[in-house]
Structure formats: C-alpha cells, structure tokens
Design an enzyme around this catalytic site. Structure first.
Site, PDB file in Angstrom:
ATOM      1  N   HIS A   1      31.446  36.644  40.568  1.00  9.64           N
ATOM      2  CA  HIS A   1      32.255  37.161  41.745  1.00  9.64           C
ATOM      3  C   HIS A   1      33.449  38.041  41.438  1.00  9.64           C
ATOM      4  O   HIS A   1      34.177  37.658  40.427  1.00  9.64           O
ATOM      5  CB  HIS A   1      32.323  36.015  42.944  1.00  9.64           C
ATOM      6  CG  HIS A   1      33.404  35.130  42.573  1.00  9.64           C
ATOM      7  ND1 HIS A   1      33.500  33.910  43.323  1.00  9.64           N
ATOM      8  CD2 HIS A   1      34.722  35.152  41.804  1.00  9.64           C
ATOM      9  CE1 HIS A   1      34.447  33.138  42.773  1.00  9.64           C
ATOM     10  NE2 HIS A   1      35.187  34.046  41.920  1.00  9.64           N
TER      11      HIS A   1
ATOM     12  N   ASN B   1      30.102  32.945  38.154  1.00 11.48           N
ATOM     13  CA  ASN B   1      29.199  33.567  38.828  1.00 11.48           C
ATOM     14  C   ASN B   1      29.249  35.088  38.986  1.00 11.48           C
ATOM     15  O   ASN B   1      28.088  35.753  39.424  1.00 11.48           O
ATOM     16  CB  ASN B   1      28.541  33.037  39.984  1.00 11.48           C
ATOM     17  CG  ASN B   1      29.713  33.150  41.156  1.00 11.48           C
ATOM     18  OD1 ASN B   1      30.797  33.881  41.130  1.00 11.48           O
ATOM     19  ND2 ASN B   1      29.698  32.500  42.187  1.00 11.48           N
TER      20      ASN B   1
ATOM     21  N   ASP C   1      42.285  38.357  48.896  1.00 10.38           N
ATOM     22  CA  ASP C   1      41.473  37.528  49.550  1.00 10.38           C
ATOM     23  C   ASP C   1      42.401  36.455  50.085  1.00 10.38           C
ATOM     24  O   ASP C   1      43.683  36.295  49.553  1.00 10.38           O
ATOM     25  CB  ASP C   1      40.372  36.859  49.014  1.00 10.38           C
ATOM     26  CG  ASP C   1      40.492  36.550  47.605  1.00 10.38           C
ATOM     27  OD1 ASP C   1      41.763  36.473  47.095  1.00 10.38           O
ATOM     28  OD2 ASP C   1      39.806  36.457  46.793  1.00 10.38           O
TER      29      ASP C   1
ATOM     30  N   GLU D   1      30.706  37.063  46.540  1.00 11.57           N
ATOM     31  CA  GLU D   1      29.777  36.278  45.902  1.00 11.57           C
ATOM     32  C   GLU D   1      28.583  36.982  45.519  1.00 11.57           C
ATOM     33  O   GLU D   1      28.146  37.882  46.214  1.00 11.57           O
ATOM     34  CB  GLU D   1      29.464  35.149  46.829  1.00 11.57           C
ATOM     35  CG  GLU D   1      30.647  34.308  46.937  1.00 11.57           C
ATOM     36  CD  GLU D   1      31.293  33.266  46.033  1.00 11.57           C
ATOM     37  OE1 GLU D   1      30.845  33.427  44.950  1.00 11.57           O
ATOM     38  OE2 GLU D   1      31.947  32.441  46.469  1.00 11.57           O
TER      39      GLU D   1
HETATM   40  P1  PGA Z   1      40.090  31.833  37.691  1.00  8.35           P
HETATM   41  O1  PGA Z   1      39.246  32.362  38.632  1.00  8.35           O
HETATM   42  O2  PGA Z   1      41.149  32.986  37.396  1.00  8.35           O
HETATM   43  O3  PGA Z   1      41.031  30.830  38.296  1.00  8.35           O
HETATM   44  O4  PGA Z   1      39.238  31.664  36.573  1.00  8.35           O
HETATM   45  C1  PGA Z   1      38.745  33.748  38.785  1.00  8.35           C
HETATM   46  C2  PGA Z   1      37.786  33.916  39.702  1.00  8.35           C
HETATM   47  O5  PGA Z   1      37.127  33.240  40.350  1.00  8.35           O
HETATM   48  O6  PGA Z   1      37.748  35.083  40.312  1.00  8.35           O
END
Ligand code: PGA
Length: 249
Positions: free
Chosen positions: A137, A135, A66, A142
């Site tokens: 995702h 959450n 992304d 999302e």
């Molecule tokens: P993080 O993010 O590795 O910074 O915890 C993971 C994500 O939100 O996919």
C-alpha cells in the site's frame, strides 16, 4: 524509476533530505507531500538538522497523505500529532501552510473533495514522500483500490490495523477507517520519493518494481510515473534484480 541503494537507513534518510533541500532551495514556495510511519522519521530528523543549519521552510506548504477517521489532532496516535511531534514543531513551516485531512469532519466525503481541491489550488505537489506497506500500500491505498481514486474514505484492512496497533493501547482502539489521498492524487505529484528500509519490505519492493502494474500491488503504479526515485537500504533492495540497482552508499 531511479533506484538508489544505501548501506543503511541513515544513508537513505540523508539522501531524501538532500533532495528535499534541493527542491526547497530551488523554490522556497515548494509544495511537499509528507508521510507518516516509521520510515520517514530519519528523513524528518535530517530536515530538522537542515533547518537548524539555515534551510528556510517558512514559505513551504505541506499536504499529508492520510489521517484516521475519528481521531482528533491531539490524539497521540493521530497523524497530525505525529507530524507535529516529529517535524512541524521543530522547523519554521507556518501552521497555516500545513494540511492534513480532518478525520473528525462531519461530512467526510466533502472533506475529501475539499482536500483534493486544496492540493490543486496550491499548484499541485512538487515532491511527494512515500513509504510502502508490507502489502504494497501507498498512503492508505490498500490492495484493490482503483488507480483512478483521488482523496477518499477507505476501510483499513486487518493487516494494516494490526501493523499500526503498536501505536494504540489495543487493536480494538485502531480506527477502521481513514481518509487517504488516492493513487491518482499521488501520481499527479511532479516528483515522488519512495523510501523503504529493512528486509520485511523486500518482497513489496520487488513486486512494486519488477511485478506487473496491478491494483493488487498499489505501489506498482509508480512504474508509470515519469519521475520516481526509490531510496532503499540494502535489506529492502535484497529482492531486486541487481542490474536495476544503483548502489550509492
Ligand atoms: P512504516 O509504514 O514506515 O511504518 O513501515 C509504511 C507504510 O505502511 O506505508
């Protein structure tokens, strides 16, 4: 789903690097799907270490999950900048083999279609790295994102913008949109490694592994993929039924 649990973050990062090394050694032209966020940083350090010890990335192709809409690649919070800083500038992957969605494209819908086609034109992703949001995702997909989406434009939720505000000088600067590979794009990868570390991920990991497969928990879709390895530390695995878990380090 294979679930491997390690005593600490270092252990899971090294194992992820070993699986990438195995893939790149087996096929020097491997296509890797890469992720940003704090979780893969340990893996990227290990990949740099492997490169310094002779692993050759010169024929490897990469696709990132992304990118924010509206940020240029040299904005310090852009995902292109992140990848350059933490991995690409320190291994011998060719710049022409690196793919990250262009968040500044004039026509974002077209950029999404072109990105998806480029993945398929390279033969698809051999090994996809994923983190998981609190959450649930994956990428920027999302909760509520239909499982059938390929690369697409998404609106970031307030919770994700807040979680990422640490990379910007204020929450107001966090873009509200991003381009993300979709769940369908991710599910086409031949193998998926999902990395999670820390107690704050335990709830999402538990729901993703043991909960129902529903679009409200995007990572739950991985239950339906034939070749997924979860690499967790003890804290991230703390919500799981122990019978499912293989404690390896
Ligand atoms: P993080 O993010 O590795 O910074 O915890 C993971 C994500 O939100 O996919």
């Amino acid at each position: 789903m294979e679930i491997l649990v390690f005593d600490d973050y270092q252990g899971l990062s090294r194992k992820a690097a070993d699986l990438i090394k195995e893939q790149v050694t087996k096929d020097s032209q491997s296509v890797l799907g890469l992720a940003t966020g704090s979780t893969p940083l340990g893996l990227y350090k290990e990949m740099i270490n492997d490169y310094q010890h002779g692993l050759d990335f010169s024929q490897v192709t990469s696709f990132n999950l992304d990118e924010y809409v509206g940020l240029s690649g040299d904005h310090p919070a852009s995902y292109r900048y992140f990848m350059e800083q933490h991995l690409f500038s320190q291994i011998n992957i060719k710049p022409t083999n690196i793919h990250i969605p262009n968040g500044q494209a004039m026509d974002i819908e077209r950029e999404c279609r072109v990105y998806e086609s480029a993945i398929q034109a390279c033969g698809g992703i051999d090994l996809q790295i994923l983190g998981i949001g609190h959450n649930g995702h994956i990428g920027f997909n999302e909760p509520g994102t239909p499982f059938g989406k390929e690369t697409h434009l998404i609106e970031l939720t307030e919770s994700t913008r807040q979680a990422n505000a640490r990379f910007f000088s204020s929450i107001d600067e966090v873009p509200s949109k991003a381009i993300s590979m979709g769940i369908k794009s991710i599910m086409k990868a031949k193998q998926i490694l999902l990395l999670a570390s820390g107690e704050s991920k335990a709830g999402a990991v538990h729901q993703a592994v043991e909960g129902p497969v529903v679009k409200e928990m995007p990572a739950s879709i991985l239950q339906l993929h034939p070749n997924v390895v979860l690499l967790l530390d003890t804290a991230a695995a703390s919500g799981l039924n122990r019978a499912l878990v293989n404690q390896v380090g």
